[in-house]
Scaffold this active site. Structure first.
Site, short mmCIF file in Angstrom:
data_model
loop_
_atom_site.label_atom_id
_atom_site.label_comp_id
_atom_site.label_asym_id
_atom_site.label_seq_id
_atom_site.Cartn_x
_atom_site.Cartn_y
_atom_site.Cartn_z
N GLY A 134 0.83 -1.20 0.00
CA GLY A 134 0.00 0.00 0.00
C GLY A 134 0.86 1.25 0.00
CG LEU A 137 -2.75 9.48 4.82
CD1 LEU A 137 -2.42 10.91 4.45
CD2 LEU A 137 -3.99 9.41 5.70
CB VAL A 138 -0.71 4.85 6.11
CG1 VAL A 138 0.26 4.09 7.00
CG2 VAL A 138 -1.79 5.51 6.95
N GLY A 139 1.04 4.48 3.55
CA GLY A 139 2.14 3.78 2.88
C GLY A 139 3.18 4.74 2.33
CB SER A 161 -8.56 1.93 12.43
OG SER A 161 -9.32 3.10 12.67
CB SER A 162 -8.83 4.94 16.98
OG SER A 162 -9.45 5.75 15.99
CB CYS A 163 -13.05 2.82 13.98
SG CYS A 163 -12.63 1.52 12.84
CE1 TYR A 193 -10.84 0.84 9.61
CE2 TYR A 193 -10.49 -0.25 7.50
CZ TYR A 193 -10.02 0.54 8.53
OH TYR A 193 -8.73 1.01 8.49
CE LYS A 252 -7.44 -2.17 8.72
NZ LYS A 252 -6.12 -2.44 8.11
N PRO A 269 -3.59 3.24 15.05
CG PRO A 269 -3.04 3.62 12.81
CD PRO A 269 -3.51 2.58 13.75
CG ASN A 295 -10.02 9.83 13.17
OD1 ASN A 295 -10.11 8.91 14.00
ND2 ASN A 295 -11.05 10.24 12.46
CG LEU A 296 -3.59 8.10 10.72
CD1 LEU A 296 -3.04 6.91 9.94
CD2 LEU A 296 -2.60 8.58 11.77
CG HIS A 344 -10.78 9.57 7.02
ND1 HIS A 344 -9.92 8.93 6.15
CD2 HIS A 344 -11.28 8.60 7.83
CE1 HIS A 344 -9.88 7.64 6.44
NE2 HIS A 344 -10.70 7.42 7.44
CD1 TRP A 357 -21.90 16.19 5.56
CD2 TRP A 357 -20.88 14.22 5.85
NE1 TRP A 357 -21.62 15.69 4.32
CE2 TRP A 357 -21.00 14.47 4.46
CE3 TRP A 357 -20.25 13.04 6.27
CZ2 TRP A 357 -20.52 13.57 3.50
CZ3 TRP A 357 -19.77 12.13 5.33
CH2 TRP A 357 -19.91 12.41 3.95
#
Ligand code: GFB
Length: 308
Positions: free
Chosen positions: A11, A15-17, A108-110, A137, A141, A164, A166-167, A180, A203
């Site tokens: 990946g 964004l992260v990769g 992810s924190s979710c 999701y 994870k 992590p 939210n990034l 996001h 939103w």
């Protein structure tokens, strides 16, 4: 990791990769392995097995995933669970099969319960019901975390999992339906300013709270953990500070220099009321974030204006 270790960043364009690649290169790691989706479809079990058979990477960063904001998570649950399970199964199993020294899995924190006490400690995982908008999701994870722990236990692998918050940062996804909140609002306020729109739709109610970590800090944390942490327990990565979506919208409005009004579309979901991570485990290991929010926001907006 040695500077010449063979390091595969799955990946690497996301964004992260892409941030992990920048961090590894900055630290002098020269033997990086990357494959675009066209070169290697991570959903294809045989193709991934063949890739590992030939390349035999020593270190693997699992930064490949199907990710998105609350809108995408709510409307594409089947894709989120299927694609994330498929990709992580292929990467984790073949890292074991072809003898990778170590693998780092990104969660992810979710994944934490919707009503977890705040700040959220790693041990709160699976102690309560998940947030409905992203349960597919989150389950995928959580399966990845459990898979890493199970392979460590049964096969003696060294697969670590990190969670992590939210990034945000450069090279993020700015698609208004799937992105996001932070990149979505940057784009909304920017376009409203350019087009002289009198109002911007944000939103929800604005009352949920979110924690934001600049992606270059995340990259620094995962390289640090790959080099310094060998446990099976998950490790939170965040700043330990959060703000309301309302405060975020005001900050982005100011950074962009938009003068109009905000319309709160409460027909859109708020999601989890709060998901502030307890980052004391990582602090004890010796890592802390560097990029303060305002600086990160400005860097991201500058990049956005030039590249998007
Ligand atoms: O980043 P986000 O989409 O996802 O943030 P989560 C959603 C929050 O921002 C909700 C508000 O409270 C939204 O009502 N919001 C306001 C907006 N305006 C917008 C907008 O224009 N776009 C978006 N997207 N939100 C995600 C999980 O949760 O966090 C993922 O669904 C992942 O699985 C990610 O874990 C890190 O922070 O709520």
């Amino acid at each position: 990791m040695q500077k010449k270790s063979k390091i595969y960043v799955a990946g690497h364009r996301g964004l992260v990769g892409s941030a992990i690649v920048r961090e590894l290169e900055a630290q002098g790691y020269t033997n990086l392995l990357k494959r675009t989706r066209a070169e290697l479809d991570l959903m294809d079990q045989a193709a991934v097995e063949n890739f590992f058979k030939i390349e035999k990477p020593e270190y693997v960063f699992v930064a490949a995933a199907k990710v998105g904001g609350i809108g995408a998570n709510k409307s594409q649950k089947a894709d989120f669970i299927f694609e994330n399970l498929q990709v992580q199964n292929n990467l984790i199993h073949n890292a074991y099969k072809f003898g990778a020294k170590k693998l780092l899995f990104l969660g992810s924190s979710c994944i934490y319960p919707r009503q977890a006490p705040q700040p959220i400690k790693e041990e709160y995982l699976l102690t309560g019901p998940l947030e409905e908008t992203n349960d597919a999701y989150a389950v995928a994870k959580i399966a990845g975390i459990t898979m890493c722990q199970s392979y460590n236990q049964q096969y003696g692998t060294n697969f670590i999992s990190v969670m992590p918050t939210n990034l945000y940062g450069i090279n993020d996804n700015f698609d208004l339906e799937n992105a996001h909140v932070l990149p979505s609002l940057l784009r909304k306020f920017h376009e409203a300013k350019l087009e002289n729109k009198p109002i911007v739709e944000v939103w929800g109610t604005g009352s949920p709270m979110r924690e934001f970590l600049y992606v270059d800090d995340l990259a620094s944390a995962v390289v640090f953990l790959m080099n310094n942490y060998d446990g099976s327990e998950i490790v939170n990565i965040g700043t330990g500070e959060d703000c309301t979506i309302k405060e975020l919208a005001e900050m982005i409005k100011e950074v962009v220099g938009y003068e109009g009004q905000i319309y709160w579309n409460t027909s859109k979901p708020d999601g989890t009321p709060r998901k502030l991570l307890d980052v004391s485990r990582l602090a004890k290991l010796g890592w802390k974030y560097k990029t303060d929010f305002k600086t990160g926001l400005k860097k991201t907006y500058e990049w956005y204006k030039i590249n998007v």
